[in-house]
Scaffold this motif. Structure first.
Motif, PDB file in Angstrom:
ATOM      1  N   ASP A 209      42.160  41.390  86.787  1.00 20.81           N
ATOM      2  CA  ASP A 209      42.658  42.750  86.593  1.00 20.81           C
ATOM      3  C   ASP A 209      42.437  43.228  85.171  1.00 20.81           C
ATOM      4  N   GLY A 210      41.489  44.155  85.045  1.00 22.05           N
ATOM      5  CA  GLY A 210      41.188  44.737  83.749  1.00 22.05           C
ATOM      6  C   GLY A 210      39.706  44.783  83.471  1.00 22.05           C
ATOM      7  N   GLY A 211      39.292  45.848  82.834  1.00 28.34           N
ATOM      8  CA  GLY A 211      37.901  45.962  82.428  1.00 28.34           C
ATOM      9  C   GLY A 211      37.703  45.637  80.964  1.00 28.34           C
TER      10      GLY A 211
ATOM     11  N   ALA B 170      38.171  47.779 100.778  1.00 27.18           N
ATOM     12  CA  ALA B 170      38.370  48.128  99.372  1.00 27.18           C
ATOM     13  C   ALA B 170      38.210  49.631  99.204  1.00 27.18           C
ATOM     14  N   LEU B 171      38.889  50.153  98.196  1.00 24.90           N
ATOM     15  CA  LEU B 171      38.836  51.582  97.964  1.00 24.90           C
ATOM     16  C   LEU B 171      37.521  52.010  97.347  1.00 24.90           C
ATOM     17  N   LEU B 172      37.079  51.270  96.366  1.00 23.45           N
ATOM     18  CA  LEU B 172      35.834  51.582  95.684  1.00 23.45           C
ATOM     19  C   LEU B 172      34.990  50.336  95.589  1.00 23.45           C
ATOM     20  N   LYS B 173      33.690  50.488  95.826  1.00 26.68           N
ATOM     21  CA  LYS B 173      32.783  49.345  95.704  1.00 26.68           C
ATOM     22  C   LYS B 173      31.514  49.800  95.002  1.00 26.68           C
TER      23      LYS B 173
ATOM     24  N   LEU C 219      44.542  48.477  91.116  1.00 28.89           N
ATOM     25  CA  LEU C 219      44.644  49.687  90.315  1.00 28.89           C
ATOM     26  C   LEU C 219      46.084  49.930  89.868  1.00 28.89           C
ATOM     27  N   THR C 220      46.282  49.935  88.565  1.00 23.46           N
ATOM     28  CA  THR C 220      47.571  50.243  87.955  1.00 23.46           C
ATOM     29  C   THR C 220      47.334  51.311  86.896  1.00 23.46           C
ATOM     30  N   GLU C 221      48.396  51.724  86.227  1.00 23.23           N
ATOM     31  CA  GLU C 221      48.242  52.707  85.156  1.00 23.23           C
ATOM     32  C   GLU C 221      47.252  52.212  84.108  1.00 23.23           C
ATOM     33  N   ASP C 222      47.267  50.903  83.847  1.00 21.43           N
ATOM     34  CA  ASP C 222      46.386  50.339  82.827  1.00 21.43           C
ATOM     35  C   ASP C 222      44.945  50.214  83.290  1.00 21.43           C
ATOM     36  N   THR C 223      44.751  49.847  84.563  1.00 22.23           N
ATOM     37  CA  THR C 223      43.396  49.546  85.020  1.00 22.23           C
ATOM     38  C   THR C 223      42.648  50.749  85.582  1.00 22.23           C
ATOM     39  N   HIS C 224      43.370  51.830  85.925  1.00 19.54           N
ATOM     40  CA  HIS C 224      42.729  53.016  86.496  1.00 19.54           C
ATOM     41  C   HIS C 224      41.578  53.506  85.621  1.00 19.54           C
ATOM     42  N   LYS C 225      41.786  53.499  84.334  1.00 18.66           N
ATOM     43  CA  LYS C 225      40.800  54.071  83.409  1.00 18.66           C
ATOM     44  C   LYS C 225      39.672  53.092  83.080  1.00 18.66           C
TER      45      LYS C 225
ATOM     46  N   VAL D  23      31.869  43.711  94.178  1.00 17.39           N
ATOM     47  CA  VAL D  23      32.806  44.113  93.122  1.00 17.39           C
ATOM     48  C   VAL D  23      33.630  45.280  93.647  1.00 17.39           C
ATOM     49  N   SER D  24      34.942  45.102  93.730  1.00 18.80           N
ATOM     50  CA  SER D  24      35.807  46.090  94.370  1.00 18.80           C
ATOM     51  C   SER D  24      37.072  46.334  93.577  1.00 18.80           C
ATOM     52  N   VAL D  25      37.644  47.505  93.767  1.00 16.52           N
ATOM     53  CA  VAL D  25      38.990  47.774  93.253  1.00 16.52           C
ATOM     54  C   VAL D  25      39.849  48.201  94.427  1.00 16.52           C
TER      55      VAL D  25
END
Length: 452
Positions: free
Chosen positions: A208-210, A21-24, A258-264, A280-282
């Motif tokens: 997908d989504g915070g 994963a990129l971020l954890k 990670l998409t344009e919507d979920t990046h933030k 928990v990962s993205v």
């Protein structure tokens, strides 16, 4: 004795920790491998299988830990070793090198229509696997010594009513790790208890989504509205049920693309699940039928500037990393998946890669139903044209092309794993000529590229 075993394997554990994963955001002590070893006696295969084979619980525990570490170490290291040392099928068979995971598509049907999913572009039947076929595949995996089984591929596994039975059967027969990836829409309290009782080891949530707004945009329902609140509560409830029952398994992981919507919304995502999920990962978005024009203007400008800077042709693959930075490919690398796993569709088409949606480059068949199964796929196309309920969001689908035609004969997994069809694929990847394989030519799997 238990503590001593864990200490003995301390260095090896550190070597096999995953970093895909990129971020954890997680406690370093709750990583998957450490968790599995620490709680090995709660693994259902311990009492159902290992404890019956050895004279003491300590010996059973030691053997099971040893096998689990070997499995995870091999997952990370073995494919690369086989490629670098140019292992032929004959040599793999001689040394009894088997798949590390068998992916069984228990359900190809899915109740969501996520805009970034392959099924938005390629027709995927609304089917579940025949019960007898699934049990037979599990038996073959056990006979081959395959250490893990993932009970899904393209669809939502919780839509198969026999899923907990399949998992329980695998555990009773000594499968070290059973896995599912689920959207959790059907993870009711009853299903949560069934999965815990089955001995499921590892559950991966796709969420997908915070925020409620982004999640419901990214994961719309096919047959009715999909609810952020319901799915979130399902995930929280499994955590609470495990705690109330004193159960450690299944180990849980949740991942967001990670998409344009979920990046933030990365921070909100971590905050939502940090207390209820072990991992928990993205991870990066993989283009699945999308186009360069889908990128914003600034990203497109960076992409074209990179082409000029590195003197690369148009169409060179790109990716956007976890921090929004555009990267561009400098070339291909051999793919490890054909040396690592086998995937079987509900009707018995066998693929050697999870990115070959629909097994359009089959390397064999485990069931005669897979020989000429155009009907199931044509039904999906027709349902879209007829605007049937549940197909309204699938307007862009087309039928997957067929890139390989193995001899139409039913083979077992062992015959396919050491067979000529997958051998051809491996040989080309060993020579770093994977692009000569049609299905590999424009692969979207990020790990098969070097990035600038």
């Amino acid at each position: 004795m238990k503590t001593e075993i864990n200490k003995n394997y301390k260095i090896e554990i550190g070597e096999v920790l995953e970093g895909s994963a990129l971020l954890k955001k997680q406690d370093s002590n709750s990583t998957r491998v450490k968790f599995m070893i620490k709680n090995i006696r709660q693994n259902k295969a311990f009492d159902e299988y290992f404890n019956k084979k050895y004279t003491s619980k300590e010996l059973a525990e030691k053997e099971m830990i040893s096998k689990y570490i070997k499995y995870r170490t091999n997952w990370n290291d073995l494919p690369k070793y086989l490629i670098e040392n140019k292992y032929t099928n004959k040599k793999m068979e001689k040394e009894s090198i088997t798949p590390l995971c068998l992916d069984i598509e228990t359900a190809s049907i899915c109740d969501l229509a996520c805009p970034f999913c392959f099924r938005e572009y390629l027709a995927t039947p609304d089917k579940i696997i025949d019960e007898k076929v699934c049990y037979d595949l599990i038996d073959q995996a056990v006979e081959m010594g395959i250490p893990s089984i993932k009970f899904n591929w393209r669809g939502e596994p919780l839509l198969h009513p026999k899923l907990p039975d399949f998992i329980s059967y695998a555990k009773k027969n000594g499968i070290l790790e059973t896995i599912i990836n689920t959207n959790a829409t059907n993870l009711s309290e009853k299903m949560s208890n069934k999965l815990i009782d089955s001995g499921l080891d590892f559950i991966i949530y796709s969420f997908d989504g915070g925020t409620k707004e982004t999640y419901e945009k990214m994961r719309p329902g096919r047959f009715g509205k999909n609810s952020f609140d319901k799915v979130y509560q399902n995930i929280v409830n499994l955590s609470k049920i495990k705690k109330d029952r004193g159960k450690k398994f299944p180990y849980t992981k949740i991942q967001m693309i990670l998409t344009e919507d979920t990046h933030k919304e990365k921070d909100q995502f971590f905050e939502l699940f940090g207390k209820f999920v072990e991992d928990v990962s993205v991870s990066q978005y993989t283009e699945r039928g999308g186009k360069l024009s889908d990128l914003d203007e600034e990203s497109q400008s960076i992409y074209y500037h990179s082409l000029l800077k590195y003197n690369l042709p148009k169409g060179t693959p790109y990716m956007k990393d976890a921090f929004g930075k555009i990267k561009i490919s400098s070339g291909r690398k051999p793919c490890e998946q054909p040396f690592q796993r086998l995937l079987v569709t509900y009707e018995g088409r066998v693929a050697m890669c999870c990115y070959d949606w629909g097994a359009s480059y089959p390397v064999g068949y485990t069931n005669s139903q897979a020989f000429d199964n155009d009907e199931d796929y044509n039904k999906v196309i027709k349902s879209v044209k007829d605007n049937k309920k549940g197909f309204e969001l699938l307007k862009n689908i087309k039928k997957s092309k067929n890139f390989n035609n193995p001899k139409k004969e039913v083979l077992n997994l062992k015959q396919i794993w050491y067979g000529d069809e997958i051998g051809k694929v491996r040989n080309l990847h060993i020579l770093n000529k994977g692009e000569e394989i049609n299905i590999c030519n424009k692969c979207t799997f990020k790990d098969v590229y070097s990035w600038l």
